[in-house]
Design a protein around this motif. Structure first.
Motif, PDB file in Angstrom:
ATOM      1  N   VAL A 246       0.832  -1.200   0.000  1.00 63.45           N
ATOM      2  CA  VAL A 246       0.000   0.000   0.000  1.00 63.45           C
ATOM      3  C   VAL A 246       0.868   1.253   0.000  1.00 63.45           C
ATOM      4  O   VAL A 246       0.654   2.187  -0.775  1.00 63.45           O
ATOM      5  N   GLU A 247       1.883   1.263   0.855  1.00 62.57           N
ATOM      6  CA  GLU A 247       2.735   2.444   1.021  1.00 62.57           C
ATOM      7  C   GLU A 247       3.509   2.776  -0.247  1.00 62.57           C
ATOM      8  O   GLU A 247       3.697   3.953  -0.589  1.00 62.57           O
ATOM      9  N   MET A 248       3.940   1.764  -0.998  1.00 71.22           N
ATOM     10  CA  MET A 248       4.777   2.014  -2.174  1.00 71.22           C
ATOM     11  C   MET A 248       3.978   2.487  -3.381  1.00 71.22           C
ATOM     12  O   MET A 248       4.552   2.972  -4.352  1.00 71.22           O
ATOM     13  N   SER A 249       2.671   2.329  -3.340  1.00 71.28           N
ATOM     14  CA  SER A 249       1.844   2.638  -4.509  1.00 71.28           C
ATOM     15  C   SER A 249       1.107   3.966  -4.342  1.00 71.28           C
ATOM     16  O   SER A 249       0.521   4.223  -3.283  1.00 71.28           O
ATOM     17  N   PRO A 250       1.101   4.806  -5.379  1.00 75.29           N
ATOM     18  CA  PRO A 250       0.311   6.044  -5.316  1.00 75.29           C
ATOM     19  C   PRO A 250      -1.190   5.803  -5.390  1.00 75.29           C
ATOM     20  O   PRO A 250      -1.965   6.762  -5.326  1.00 75.29           O
ATOM     21  N   LEU A 251      -1.628   4.540  -5.507  1.00 73.12           N
ATOM     22  CA  LEU A 251      -3.055   4.251  -5.560  1.00 73.12           C
ATOM     23  C   LEU A 251      -3.790   4.790  -4.337  1.00 73.12           C
ATOM     24  O   LEU A 251      -4.953   5.194  -4.430  1.00 73.12           O
ATOM     25  N   HIS A 252      -3.115   4.795  -3.188  1.00 65.06           N
ATOM     26  CA  HIS A 252      -3.800   5.218  -1.957  1.00 65.06           C
ATOM     27  C   HIS A 252      -3.825   6.734  -1.775  1.00 65.06           C
ATOM     28  O   HIS A 252      -4.302   7.234  -0.764  1.00 65.06           O
ATOM     29  N   TRP A 253      -3.340   7.478  -2.785  1.00 69.12           N
ATOM     30  CA  TRP A 253      -3.334   8.938  -2.688  1.00 69.12           C
ATOM     31  C   TRP A 253      -4.660   9.572  -3.108  1.00 69.12           C
ATOM     32  O   TRP A 253      -4.871  10.766  -2.908  1.00 69.12           O
ATOM     33  N   GLY A 254      -5.530   8.807  -3.745  1.00 65.58           N
ATOM     34  CA  GLY A 254      -6.782   9.369  -4.234  1.00 65.58           C
ATOM     35  C   GLY A 254      -7.630   9.962  -3.119  1.00 65.58           C
ATOM     36  O   GLY A 254      -7.605   9.499  -1.968  1.00 65.58           O
ATOM     37  N   ARG A 255      -8.414  10.975  -3.454  1.00 66.94           N
ATOM     38  CA  ARG A 255      -9.183  11.710  -2.456  1.00 66.94           C
ATOM     39  C   ARG A 255     -10.141  10.812  -1.682  1.00 66.94           C
ATOM     40  O   ARG A 255     -10.354  10.996  -0.482  1.00 66.94           O
ATOM     41  N   ASN A 256     -10.712   9.836  -2.355  1.00 63.93           N
ATOM     42  CA  ASN A 256     -11.705   8.977  -1.716  1.00 63.93           C
ATOM     43  C   ASN A 256     -11.136   7.632  -1.283  1.00 63.93           C
ATOM     44  O   ASN A 256     -11.905   6.700  -1.007  1.00 63.93           O
ATOM     45  N   ALA A 257      -9.823   7.525  -1.225  1.00 66.96           N
ATOM     46  CA  ALA A 257      -9.204   6.253  -0.835  1.00 66.96           C
ATOM     47  C   ALA A 257      -9.568   5.906   0.603  1.00 66.96           C
ATOM     48  O   ALA A 257      -9.522   6.741   1.506  1.00 66.96           O
ATOM     49  N   LYS A 258      -9.892   4.654   0.808  1.00 68.54           N
ATOM     50  CA  LYS A 258     -10.239   4.158   2.139  1.00 68.54           C
ATOM     51  C   LYS A 258      -8.967   3.972   2.966  1.00 68.54           C
ATOM     52  O   LYS A 258      -7.924   3.555   2.448  1.00 68.54           O
ATOM     53  N   GLN A 259      -9.056   4.292   4.242  1.00 65.56           N
ATOM     54  CA  GLN A 259      -7.962   3.983   5.172  1.00 65.56           C
ATOM     55  C   GLN A 259      -8.058   2.512   5.535  1.00 65.56           C
ATOM     56  O   GLN A 259      -9.013   2.088   6.191  1.00 65.56           O
ATOM     57  N   LEU A 260      -7.096   1.735   5.117  1.00 69.51           N
ATOM     58  CA  LEU A 260      -7.160   0.293   5.341  1.00 69.51           C
ATOM     59  C   LEU A 260      -6.775  -0.052   6.770  1.00 69.51           C
ATOM     60  O   LEU A 260      -5.799   0.475   7.317  1.00 69.51           O
ATOM     61  N   ASP A 261      -7.545  -0.969   7.372  1.00 70.93           N
ATOM     62  CA  ASP A 261      -7.246  -1.406   8.733  1.00 70.93           C
ATOM     63  C   ASP A 261      -6.564  -2.776   8.690  1.00 70.93           C
ATOM     64  O   ASP A 261      -6.308  -3.332   7.614  1.00 70.93           O
ATOM     65  N   GLU A 262      -6.309  -3.342   9.856  1.00 68.17           N
ATOM     66  CA  GLU A 262      -5.609  -4.626   9.935  1.00 68.17           C
ATOM     67  C   GLU A 262      -6.384  -5.732   9.232  1.00 68.17           C
ATOM     68  O   GLU A 262      -5.799  -6.618   8.602  1.00 68.17           O
TER      69      GLU A 262
END
Length: 283
Positions: A246-262
């Motif tokens: 998750v950290e290495m990919s810019p996919l999680h930068w989107g405005r509506n990206a979900k905060q992933l939990d454990e």
């Protein structure tokens, strides 16, 4: 011998690959701690053994934590089949190779390990954080901080230009490629990391799907005899590295990206790697 001494020797031996980032003059050589052009401009070596060619303060959103996560994932083999495919379309004899947007350098390092040739290989990135990590890698690689739009490399100096998921400047690539040289560009296809994409975004969100058609069309317009090699495989995520993916990919930068939990991360056990290798040749 200190690393910086080894890097200075390497650059001096391969100085014909470079040109001045200030005036574009040929390089005279390495003198003391500087790369000096024939007009007298000097670029100093950083203490980590790299050269900083930017003439302004341009930066990147990628930080050291992102590059460290990327190194762990790539060291685990995430990109290795791509690099094997790239190696398969390169000649066996030694090549001059440029890695565009090298990040922390692992793809270039893995490629050179696969090739086992006496290549002259350079990786560059706009990020100091990435290049500083790249300088920690073993081998005869050289890394520098540079701008894609104003490359500090001489005309017709590279046999191969490689870029994995990086922007392109085809005019600059044509300038630095030798006649007959290749541009080897990896781009994502629709199902690249689809499992992560679906965790991060609702089905109707614009980031939930990806279409590479504009990128392919532009490439084909520039290299009309280009080849496209599709490549798809499943990658098993090593235990504890889902968060790094998750950290290495810019996919999680989107405005509506979900905060992933454990729970989300524990469900991410494998991902689809769906890419195309675009192969363009300079006539």
């Amino acid at each position: 011998m200190k690393k910086i001494v080894i890097k200075k020797q390497w650059v001096n031996e391969h100085r014909r690959l470079f040109r001045c980032s200030v005036c574009q003059a040929p390089i005279k050589g390495v003198f003391e701690n500087s790369l000096v052009c024939k007009q007298g401009h000097a670029i100093d070596f950083n203490k980590h053994g790299y050269l900083y060619f930017l003439n302004n303060g341009n930066g990147t959103d990628y930080d050291r934590a992102m590059f460290e996560a990327r190194r762990r994932m790539l060291s685990a083999g995430l990109f290795l089949p791509m690099l094997k495919q790239i190696n398969a379309v390169m000649p066996d004899q030694p090549q001059t190779i440029l890695d565009v947007g090298t990040g922390e350098g692992t793809p270039l390092f893995q490629l050179e390990t696969l090739r086992n040739q006496n290549d002259a290989a350079i990786g560059f990135d706009i990020s100091k954080a990435g290049v500083q990590l790249a300088t920690q890698l073993p081998g005869k690689l050289f890394f520098c901080v540079a701008d894609l739009r104003r490359l500090p490399f001489a005309d017709e100096s590279f046999d191969q230009v490689m870029e994995l998921f990086s922007p392109s400047d085809y005019q600059e690539f044509d300038r630095i490629l030798k006649p007959g040289g290749q541009l080897l560009k990896i781009i994502p296809n629709a199902n690249y990391l689809i499992e992560l994409r679906h965790l991060l975004y609702d089905q109707n969100d614009q980031h939930a799907a990806y279409d590479n058609t504009p990128v392919v069309e532009r490439f084909m317009q520039h290299y009309q005899q280009a080849r496209i090699v599709p490549l798809q495989y499943q990658f098993e995520i090593p235990l504890g590295l889902a968060e790094d993916l998750v950290e290495m990919s810019p996919l999680h930068w989107g405005r509506n990206a979900k905060q992933l939990d454990e729970s989300d991360l524990s469900s991410l056990k494998q991902v689809t790697v769906d890419v195309s290798l675009l192969i363009g040749k300079k006539i």
